[in-house]
Write an enzyme that holds these catalytic residues in place. Structure first.
Site, PDB file in Angstrom:
ATOM      1  CG  LEU A  31      -2.049  -0.887   1.074  1.00  0.00           C
ATOM      2  CD1 LEU A  31      -2.639  -1.127   2.890  1.00  0.00           C
ATOM      3  CD2 LEU A  31      -2.803  -0.947   0.519  1.00  0.00           C
ATOM      4  CG  ASP A  80       2.248   0.291  10.598  1.00  0.00           C
ATOM      5  OD1 ASP A  80       1.553   0.638  11.750  1.00  0.00           O
ATOM      6  OD2 ASP A  80       1.817   0.229   9.718  1.00  0.00           O
ATOM      7  NE  ARG A  99       0.750  -3.513   7.074  1.00  0.00           N
ATOM      8  CZ  ARG A  99       1.108  -2.703   7.714  1.00  0.00           C
ATOM      9  NH1 ARG A  99       0.283  -1.291   7.906  1.00  0.00           N
ATOM     10  NH2 ARG A  99       2.395  -3.352   8.157  1.00  0.00           N
ATOM     11  CG  HIS A 174       1.121   5.779  10.329  1.00  0.00           C
ATOM     12  ND1 HIS A 174       1.686   4.816   9.851  1.00  0.00           N
ATOM     13  CD2 HIS A 174       0.071   4.792  10.622  1.00  0.00           C
ATOM     14  CE1 HIS A 174       0.778   3.882   9.735  1.00  0.00           C
ATOM     15  NE2 HIS A 174      -0.468   3.706  10.163  1.00  0.00           N
ATOM     16  CB  CYS A 275       7.642   0.663   9.832  1.00  0.00           C
ATOM     17  SG  CYS A 275       7.483   2.714   9.341  1.00  0.00           S
TER      18      CYS A 275
END
Length: 286
Positions: A31, A80, A99, A174, A275
């Site tokens: 994405l 995440d 996800r 984010h 991340c």
């Protein structure tokens, strides 16, 4: 508030890291907010391996590396799918439906570390770990396209020892797309209007006054702070060849061991330094 006093004294302490190998499918199917440059997979792999090598060899962490899953092109972004604080792990419900199966492998990894696992099962809730900033005193949760109020409420229910404040996120994927903790009490923040607006909201919501480190580039404001016994304050930050002006700001942190890490390729698909790992400080025996 035993949790608060413990977390302040141990902020940045870390014994384990969970990471996940890159699937080749990320190049075409990960994405991204905007269509942009093609990801160079070989270079992305080198950048990822450098980060893992630093965590494992230079810093001495126990690194659990999960295998890539080609059916989950975003799976390298493990941050995440779990929020870990002390001995409790909240498995999230990512905002992107594609996800959500990423959580399964993370659950198994965190169970192997004997953490207290809380699962987010409410179908009205969404939460990406990239929207969660833990300062050692409190949580700030970004309300973004990936995280909603119900997700923030469940996080607050999970970590009851800490205040939880929500921060609207504009113009970024984010909250941590433009901020992170660069040390105890020190928030690294980008210079954009969106970043500065979010910082103002955090300052208004908190009873505590944080120091700030403002960098010219929003992406460079995402860094990884660690406090490793015997090594002291460690900061993984974006490499000078990527963001030279921001790197000069980090170089003012004389008490930190600075480790530049490039994230050029994963940034093309909205990735940043925080991340690709979930950092854990195991204080009890496995």
């Amino acid at each position: 508030m035993a949790g608060l006093s413990n977390s302040l004294s141990s902020f940045g302490r870390c014994s384990h890291a969970v990471v996940r190998a890159l699937p080749e499918s990320l190049c075409q199917h990960a994405l991204r907010r905007e269509k942009g440059k093609e990801v160079d997979f070989a270079r992305a792999e080198r950048e990822y391996q450098l980060l893992v090598g630093v965590l494992k060899t230079k810093l001495g962490l126990q690194v659990l590396e999960l295998p890539a899953d080609e059916s989950l092109p975003d799976c390298v972004f493990v941050e995440d799918v779990a929020v870990v604080c002390e001995e409790t792990a909240l498995l999230t419900r990512p905002g992107a439906p594609s996800r959500r199966k990423e959580v399964d492998a993370m659950k198994r990894a965190l169970e192997s570390l004997n953490l207290n696992i809380v699962e987010m099962t409410d179908e009205n809730a969404t939460l990406d770990g990239g929207d969660v900033l833990f300062t050692g005193r409190e949580f700030f949760v970004g309300l973004s396209n990936r995280t909603n109020c119900r997700g923030a409420e469940i996080l607050a229910d999970t970590f009851k020892d800490y205040a939880v404040s929500t921060v609207p996120v504009y113009g970024a994927l984010h909250l941590k797309s433009f901020c992170s903790m660069a040390g105890p009490n020190l928030i690294a923040i980008g210079s954009s209007e969106a970043a500065q607006k979010a910082l103002k909201t955090m300052q208004q919501m908190s009873d505590h006054r944080y120091d700030k480190l403002t960098v010219p580039n929003d992406s460079a404001a995402n860094c990884v702070y660690l406090n490793i016994p015997g090594k002291g304050h460690i900061l993984l930050h974006r490499a000078p060849e990527e963001y030279p002006e921001s790197a000069k700001v980090f170089e003012k942190l004389k008490d930190h061991m600075l480790i530049p890490i490039a994230c050029t390729e994963l940034e093309k698909i909205d990735g940043s330094l925080t991340c690709t790992s979930v950092l854990i400080n195991k204080t009890s025996e496995l």
